[in-house]
Scaffold this motif. Structure first.
Motif, short mmCIF file in Angstrom:
data_model
loop_
_atom_site.label_atom_id
_atom_site.label_comp_id
_atom_site.label_asym_id
_atom_site.label_seq_id
_atom_site.Cartn_x
_atom_site.Cartn_y
_atom_site.Cartn_z
N GLU A 189 -3.46 24.31 -1.11
CA GLU A 189 -2.59 24.60 -2.46
C GLU A 189 -3.09 23.81 -3.68
N LEU A 210 2.56 26.73 -8.46
CA LEU A 210 2.46 26.42 -7.01
C LEU A 210 3.68 27.14 -6.31
N ARG A 213 2.94 30.61 -4.86
CA ARG A 213 2.12 30.84 -3.49
C ARG A 213 2.86 29.92 -2.28
N MET A 214 3.84 28.91 -2.75
CA MET A 214 4.72 28.48 -1.58
C MET A 214 6.21 28.34 -2.27
#
Length: 325
Positions: A189, A210, A213-214
């Motif tokens: 990440e 970020l 994606r998370m």
């Protein structure tokens, strides 16, 4: 003579009194203090206005970030399949490959269920569960496992960035240190942040992505702190140090909630496992008695209905014992 002396004395006394009035009286009456106070107020007013303007600007940025967080939560309800695969750590998979694997699982389960005597209805039920339920359950499982590993390593990574900034390293170099030494999935990440910033995107926007994606609040906190610091400045090491403390406190709270809810989870597990266990024991003792459930159409229909009701009950119990904070 006496009149001249008296006149001179009067003039001298008047002169001394005038000088005393000019030089001594302002100090005794506080006029100098008042004047200096007015001057200091006049000097501090622009600074106070500047501080108030800065605080207002930071407040507006925080409010904008919170509105953006709410918008992201709304978007999270309709995440495309490609993003869900990336969140689960299957970034090399395409939606086409996912659907092919789901179709293969459905076909295999249908053939197995039909071969062992489950009938057409039982085979269709198993195919539906294997084609639509099992792959999505696996995606959710992989996503949750990846998020737990990310949250476990994130506070230590933030501490590394804080120490690097205090040592004089730029923020980008500190992120590189984390990307080089952190475990997965934190390493990948942060490498994605570095790659995104390298192609020209500002570092604040790269960190804000970020969360896509998370999708955990902690990742969004990190992106908001970096984005606000890039826009308005401030003590980044102090802000990230406070963020690290918040992350560790949230982790302790999650572990405390996990411990307090274990009794309810154990009860839910026992209640959910009782029907299949009883069914297995009856089949072991009197197989002819219970075999009617999968050898007759009515029995197959009852099994499908029971599986549906059991699934609803398990999902309700799971919703009751899961706590969001």
């Amino acid at each position: 003579m006496n009149m001249q002396m008296l006149a001179l004395a009067f003039l001298a006394f008047t002169a001394i009194g005038g000088l005393a009035w000019v030089f001594i009286y302002p100090s005794l009456s506080g006029e100098k203090k008042a004047e200096s106070r007015r001057a200091s107020i006049a000097r501090t007013e622009p600074a106070a206005r500047q501080v108030d303007k800065t605080q207002r600007s930071r407040r507006e940025q925080v409010e904008g970030s919170l509105k953006e967080l709410e918008a992201r939560r709304q978007k999270e309800k309709s995440v495309p399949l490609s993003m869900r695969l990336a969140q689960a750590g299957l970034g090399t998979w395409t939606p086409k490959k996912f659907w092919i694997v789901s179709g293969v699982c459905a076909a295999v389960c249908f053939v197995v269920a039909f071969t062992v005597g489950g009938g057409l209805l039982g085979g269709l039920g198993m195919a539906f569960a294997a084609g639509f339920g099992l792959p999505r359950w696996m995606l959710g499982y992989l996503k949750n496992r990846r998020e737990k590993a990310f949250l476990k390593a994130l506070p230590d990574a933030v501490d590394v960035i804080v120490r690097g900034i205090k040592a004089g390293l730029p923020l980008f170099d500190s992120i590189k240190v984390v990307a080089a030494d952190a475990p997965e999935p934190l390493k990948s990440e942060f490498l994605a942040i570095i790659e995104t910033q390298t192609i020209g995107m500002p570092l604040g926007d790269a960190c804000a992505r970020l969360f896509e994606r998370m999708p955990v609040p902690e990742a969004n906190f990190f992106g908001i702190v970096i984005a606000i610091q890039q826009k308005s400045g401030g003590n980044l090491s102090e802000a990230l140090g406070n963020l690290s403390k918040v992350l560790r406190d949230r982790k302790k709270m999650a572990e405390k909630i996990q411990a307090m809810s274990m009794e309810a989870k154990a009860s839910a597990g026992i209640i959910g496992s009782l029907p299949p266990i009883v069914m297995l024991l009856v089949w072991m003792s009197t197989p002819d008695y219970i075999s009617l459930l999968w050898t007759t159409p009515m029995g197959q229909f009852m099994v499908v209905c029971c599986v549906g009701w059991m699934t609803c009950g398990v999902l309700v119990m799971k919703k009751m014992i899961n706590f969001d904070f």
